[in-house]
Scaffold this active site. Structure first.
Site, PDB file in Angstrom:
ATOM      1  N   SER A  97      12.568   5.934   7.664  1.00  0.00           N
ATOM      2  CA  SER A  97      11.808   5.541   8.608  1.00  0.00           C
ATOM      3  C   SER A  97      11.889   4.318   9.571  1.00  0.00           C
ATOM      4  O   SER A  97      11.763   3.184   8.483  1.00  0.00           O
ATOM      5  CB  SER A  97      10.755   5.822   9.193  1.00  0.00           C
ATOM      6  OG  SER A  97      10.238   5.398  10.564  1.00  0.00           O
ATOM      7  N   CYS A 129       1.810  -2.570  15.723  1.00  0.00           N
ATOM      8  CA  CYS A 129       2.034  -3.048  14.880  1.00  0.00           C
ATOM      9  C   CYS A 129       1.847  -4.219  13.668  1.00  0.00           C
ATOM     10  O   CYS A 129       1.700  -4.796  13.961  1.00  0.00           O
ATOM     11  CB  CYS A 129       3.562  -2.393  14.158  1.00  0.00           C
ATOM     12  SG  CYS A 129       3.472  -1.892  12.489  1.00  0.00           S
ATOM     13  N   GLY A 158       7.348  -2.481   6.202  1.00  0.00           N
ATOM     14  CA  GLY A 158       8.603  -2.554   5.732  1.00  0.00           C
ATOM     15  C   GLY A 158       9.755  -2.215   6.414  1.00  0.00           C
ATOM     16  O   GLY A 158       9.075  -1.036   6.603  1.00  0.00           O
ATOM     17  N   CYS A 187       7.099  -5.237  16.281  1.00  0.00           N
ATOM     18  CA  CYS A 187       6.765  -4.877  16.499  1.00  0.00           C
ATOM     19  C   CYS A 187       5.091  -5.046  16.781  1.00  0.00           C
ATOM     20  O   CYS A 187       4.453  -5.162  16.352  1.00  0.00           O
ATOM     21  CB  CYS A 187       6.649  -2.872  16.338  1.00  0.00           C
ATOM     22  SG  CYS A 187       8.463  -2.912  15.258  1.00  0.00           S
ATOM     23  N   GLU A 205       0.692  -1.111   0.316  1.00  0.00           N
ATOM     24  CA  GLU A 205      -0.091   0.168   0.009  1.00  0.00           C
ATOM     25  C   GLU A 205       1.121   1.361  -0.434  1.00  0.00           C
ATOM     26  O   GLU A 205       1.817   1.391   0.995  1.00  0.00           O
ATOM     27  CB  GLU A 205      -1.140   0.077   1.170  1.00  0.00           C
ATOM     28  CG  GLU A 205      -1.975  -1.076   1.079  1.00  0.00           C
ATOM     29  CD  GLU A 205      -2.814  -1.198   2.197  1.00  0.00           C
ATOM     30  OE1 GLU A 205      -4.232  -1.595   1.953  1.00  0.00           O
ATOM     31  OE2 GLU A 205      -2.250  -0.806   3.676  1.00  0.00           O
ATOM     32  N   ASN A 265      -3.196   4.529  16.938  1.00  0.00           N
ATOM     33  CA  ASN A 265      -4.226   3.647  15.557  1.00  0.00           C
ATOM     34  C   ASN A 265      -4.359   2.322  15.852  1.00  0.00           C
ATOM     35  O   ASN A 265      -3.304   1.212  15.236  1.00  0.00           O
ATOM     36  CB  ASN A 265      -4.238   3.886  14.030  1.00  0.00           C
ATOM     37  CG  ASN A 265      -3.398   5.459  13.473  1.00  0.00           C
ATOM     38  OD1 ASN A 265      -3.983   6.294  13.889  1.00  0.00           O
ATOM     39  ND2 ASN A 265      -1.869   5.338  12.887  1.00  0.00           N
ATOM     40  N   CYS A 295       3.585   8.227   1.542  1.00  0.00           N
ATOM     41  CA  CYS A 295       3.812   7.337   2.474  1.00  0.00           C
ATOM     42  C   CYS A 295       4.434   5.985   1.422  1.00  0.00           C
ATOM     43  O   CYS A 295       3.358   5.600   1.256  1.00  0.00           O
ATOM     44  CB  CYS A 295       2.859   6.644   3.773  1.00  0.00           C
ATOM     45  SG  CYS A 295       3.518   5.449   4.941  1.00  0.00           S
ATOM     46  N   LEU A 340      10.875   5.483  18.160  1.00  0.00           N
ATOM     47  CA  LEU A 340      11.371   5.585  19.653  1.00  0.00           C
ATOM     48  C   LEU A 340      10.864   4.624  20.451  1.00  0.00           C
ATOM     49  O   LEU A 340      10.459   3.589  20.541  1.00  0.00           O
ATOM     50  CB  LEU A 340      11.688   6.468  19.934  1.00  0.00           C
ATOM     51  CG  LEU A 340      12.430   6.471  21.680  1.00  0.00           C
ATOM     52  CD1 LEU A 340      14.283   6.631  20.930  1.00  0.00           C
ATOM     53  CD2 LEU A 340      12.887   7.771  22.235  1.00  0.00           C
ATOM     54  N   CYS A 370      -0.962   5.005   9.882  1.00  0.00           N
ATOM     55  CA  CYS A 370       0.495   4.273  10.589  1.00  0.00           C
ATOM     56  C   CYS A 370       0.457   3.299  10.922  1.00  0.00           C
ATOM     57  O   CYS A 370      -0.589   3.430  12.158  1.00  0.00           O
ATOM     58  CB  CYS A 370       1.423   5.439  11.487  1.00  0.00           C
ATOM     59  SG  CYS A 370       2.076   7.159  10.400  1.00  0.00           S
ATOM     60  N   CYS A 381       7.118  -7.680   7.057  1.00  0.00           N
ATOM     61  CA  CYS A 381       8.495  -7.012   7.715  1.00  0.00           C
ATOM     62  C   CYS A 381       8.586  -8.899   7.930  1.00  0.00           C
ATOM     63  O   CYS A 381       7.982  -9.351   8.810  1.00  0.00           O
ATOM     64  CB  CYS A 381       7.741  -5.754   8.179  1.00  0.00           C
ATOM     65  SG  CYS A 381       9.205  -4.759   9.305  1.00  0.00           S
TER      66      CYS A 381
HETATM   67  N1  SAH Z   1       9.687   0.105   9.155  1.00  0.00           N
HETATM   68  C1  SAH Z   1       9.908   0.750   9.701  1.00  0.00           C
HETATM   69  C2  SAH Z   1       8.559   1.808   9.237  1.00  0.00           C
HETATM   70  C3  SAH Z   1       7.301   1.184   8.515  1.00  0.00           C
HETATM   71  S1  SAH Z   1       6.388   2.234  10.168  1.00  0.00           S
HETATM   72  C4  SAH Z   1       9.409   1.545  11.443  1.00  0.00           C
HETATM   73  O1  SAH Z   1       9.450   1.027  12.163  1.00  0.00           O
HETATM   74  O2  SAH Z   1      10.129   2.875  11.353  1.00  0.00           O
HETATM   75  C5  SAH Z   1       6.128   3.771  10.293  1.00  0.00           C
HETATM   76  C6  SAH Z   1       5.857   4.559  11.382  1.00  0.00           C
HETATM   77  O3  SAH Z   1       4.836   4.059  11.932  1.00  0.00           O
HETATM   78  C7  SAH Z   1       6.388   4.301  12.439  1.00  0.00           C
HETATM   79  O4  SAH Z   1       7.350   4.845  13.691  1.00  0.00           O
HETATM   80  C8  SAH Z   1       6.449   3.362  13.398  1.00  0.00           C
HETATM   81  O5  SAH Z   1       6.036   2.938  14.955  1.00  0.00           O
HETATM   82  C9  SAH Z   1       4.522   3.719  13.162  1.00  0.00           C
HETATM   83  N2  SAH Z   1       3.276   2.446  13.173  1.00  0.00           N
HETATM   84  C10 SAH Z   1       3.028   1.824  12.961  1.00  0.00           C
HETATM   85  N3  SAH Z   1       1.981   1.243  14.017  1.00  0.00           N
HETATM   86  C11 SAH Z   1       1.088   2.192  14.489  1.00  0.00           C
HETATM   87  C12 SAH Z   1       0.192   1.924  15.058  1.00  0.00           C
HETATM   88  N4  SAH Z   1      -0.984   1.742  15.190  1.00  0.00           N
HETATM   89  N5  SAH Z   1      -0.267   2.874  15.456  1.00  0.00           N
HETATM   90  C13 SAH Z   1       1.251   4.844  14.929  1.00  0.00           C
HETATM   91  N6  SAH Z   1       1.719   4.333  14.766  1.00  0.00           N
HETATM   92  C14 SAH Z   1       2.038   3.439  14.370  1.00  0.00           C
HETATM   93 FE1  SF4 Z   2       7.950  -3.976  10.627  1.00  0.00          FE
HETATM   94 FE2  SF4 Z   2       8.144  -1.367  11.154  1.00  0.00          FE
HETATM   95 FE3  SF4 Z   2       6.206  -2.212  11.644  1.00  0.00          FE
HETATM   96 FE4  SF4 Z   2       8.436  -2.623  12.866  1.00  0.00          FE
HETATM   97  S1  SF4 Z   2       6.895  -0.610  13.328  1.00  0.00           S
HETATM   98  S2  SF4 Z   2       6.615  -4.786  12.628  1.00  0.00           S
HETATM   99  S3  SF4 Z   2       9.773  -2.243  12.107  1.00  0.00           S
HETATM  100  S4  SF4 Z   2       7.170  -2.091   9.279  1.00  0.00           S
END
Ligand code: SAH
Ligand code: SF4
Length: 407
Positions: free
Chosen positions: A230, A147, A198, A144, A120, A329, A133, A253, A372, A140
């Site tokens: 990022s 996510c 990713g 996390c 996407e 989110n 974006c 972070l 995000c 991935c």
């Molecule tokens: N893998 C990379 C980039 C993709 S994620 C990374 O982790 O930085 C992009 C951003 O979205 C990151 O800061 C991630 O922590 C944030 N993110 C992931 N899941 C989220 C959620 N459910 N709500 C808000 N931000 C989220």
């Molecule tokens: Fe992968 Fe970024 Fe999601 Fe963590 S936050 S699972 S590194 S896409």
């Protein structure tokens, strides 16, 4: 928040990708030169032909050789016989009530008869800018816990052409090529963030090549200062990101102690906070004019206390930084809740008082799951047989609303 029902639009790109020859989109200038040499273009013409193609692909946005009318008919036919410049396939396009647009994109398949994987891309218009974006991987490898993408296995890395292809699709849909009456000053896609699906630093070479092409002044011409990568904290690649790519850096972070961050971003167990922050302090080119963005997702009762906020500003002391507080989110089955708004404001106050203008990033496109961390393609690793049976069942019950699936 009132949610409207997303409208699924028919695909915008009419033709499916041509699988007959290599796609020229995403090749470096050298790569393009080699490709042209390979089909017998004389050495003395290579430079000129590469420049012409570069201009057609990235300044004009041509998606068929027929549009390159300043090339001879013969040359156009030769190019079309050997190469493709097709766009990626758009499966669906959705528009949010707030103007956010999300494209579900199918990548070319590497297994005959099996539909390619999906990613996407999301466009977020704001008052003075528009941010695209983009995804760098299908799924991935990291997990996390907050996510949605993290619940999906890695299917594969995107090629440079597939990363750039997301920008080309957005520019097509927004009518942003020359001839559309728009000039360079009022561009719609002004910024790119690698915050889709990713971990970009696990696909370093392809992300680097894509950024090189996107920032090329004779083509798409988007400055590296407007491109932000990022990362969840792949420490060994951070210095190289500064020296070899030179784009802006964002760090996910989310936690201020190793204990919390281990839970939220399991990669922290491999590269703990101290190592991560040391790598940030040494990020090549870091200055007040070129700060690192620290992203911090607000999770109720997990990382949102005022003590956490104070610790956050202590941790970042001495690093030219911006802080982005991101309301969590939710996604179906997510194990966290978003912090209460009042708590986010109190948290932001602490951060602001420490001298950081810390905008709380307003969630955009929530109604179309485009915010995000909500991104997740439907594609998971399945055998060809499983996919075939599934598609057949869908077709039989006439439920396959996404279109474009061939049995
Ligand atoms: N893998 C990379 C980039 C993709 S994620 C990374 O982790 O930085 C992009 C951003 O979205 C990151 O800061 C991630 O922590 C944030 N993110 C992931 N899941 C989220 C959620 N459910 N709500 C808000 N931000 C989220
Ligand atoms: Fe992968 Fe970024 Fe999601 Fe963590 S936050 S699972 S590194 S896409």
């Amino acid at each position: 928040m009132t949610l409207d029902i997303p409208q699924t639009q028919p695909p915008v790109s009419a033709s499916p990708p041509n699988l007959t020859g290599p796609n020229l989109i995403g090749m470096t200038r050298e790569g393009l030169g080699d490709a042209l040499r390979g089909i017998g273009i004389p050495d003395k013409q290579i430079r000129m032909r590469v420049s012409q193609l570069w201009h057609f692909l990235y300044s004009k946005g041509h998606s068929s050789f027929d549009e390159m009318t300043t090339l001879s008919r013969d040359l156009r036919a030769t190019l079309a016989r050997h190469f493709s410049i097709d766009r990626l396939e758009i499966v669906t396009e959705q528009k949010s009530s707030d103007g956010t647009r999300k494209w579900l994109i199918r990548l070319p398949s590497d297994r005959p008869g099996v539909p390619g994987p999906e990613v996407e891309a999301v466009y977020i218009p704001e008052e003075n800018r528009g941010t695209l974006c983009v995804s760098s991987q299908v799924g991935c490898t990291l997990t996390c816990t907050f996510c949605h993408t993290g619940t999906q296995k890695l299917v594969r890395n995107l090629t440079p052409g597939e990363i750039i292809g997301q920008l080309l699709i957005a520019r097509d849909a927004l009518g942003e090529w020359p001839g559309s009456g728009r000039n360079n000053e009022d561009r719609l896609v002004t910024n790119i963030v690698f915050m889709g699906m990713g971990e970009p630093l696990y696909n370093f070479d392809n992300v680097r090549d894509a950024i090189e092409i996107i920032s090329d002044g004779e083509g798409l011409s988007l400055s590296k200062r407007r491109i932000t990568l990022s990362t969840s904290g792949v420490v060994p690649m951070i210095e190289k990101t500064g020296t070899d790519i030179g784009c802006m850096l964002a760090i996910s972070l989310h936690g201020v102690t190793d204990e919390i961050r281990d839970r939220l971003v399991p990669l922290n167990k491999k590269y703990p906070l101290k190592e991560l922050l040391d790598a940030c302090r040494n990020f090549p080119g870091l200055s007040n004019a070129r700060r690192i963005t620290f992203e911090y997702v607000m999770l109720k009762g997990v990382n949102d206390s005022l003590a956490d906020a104070k610790k956050l500003v202590q941790l970042l002391a001495g690093i030219p930084a911006k802080i982005n507080l991101i309301p969590f989110n939710p996604w179906p089955g997510s194990p966290y809740e978003c912090s209460d708004w009042a708590q986010i404001e109190k948290f932001a106050d602490v951060v602001n008082r420490a001298g950081y203008a810390s905008p709380v990033r307003t969630p955009r496109g929530r109604d179309i799951m485009a915010a995000c961390g909500q991104l997740k393609s439907e594609t998971i690793k399945k055998s060809a047989g499983e996919l075939f049976r599934e598609r057949k069942a869908n077709a039989a019950s006439n439920e396959d609303a996404r279109g474009g699936v061939q049995l």
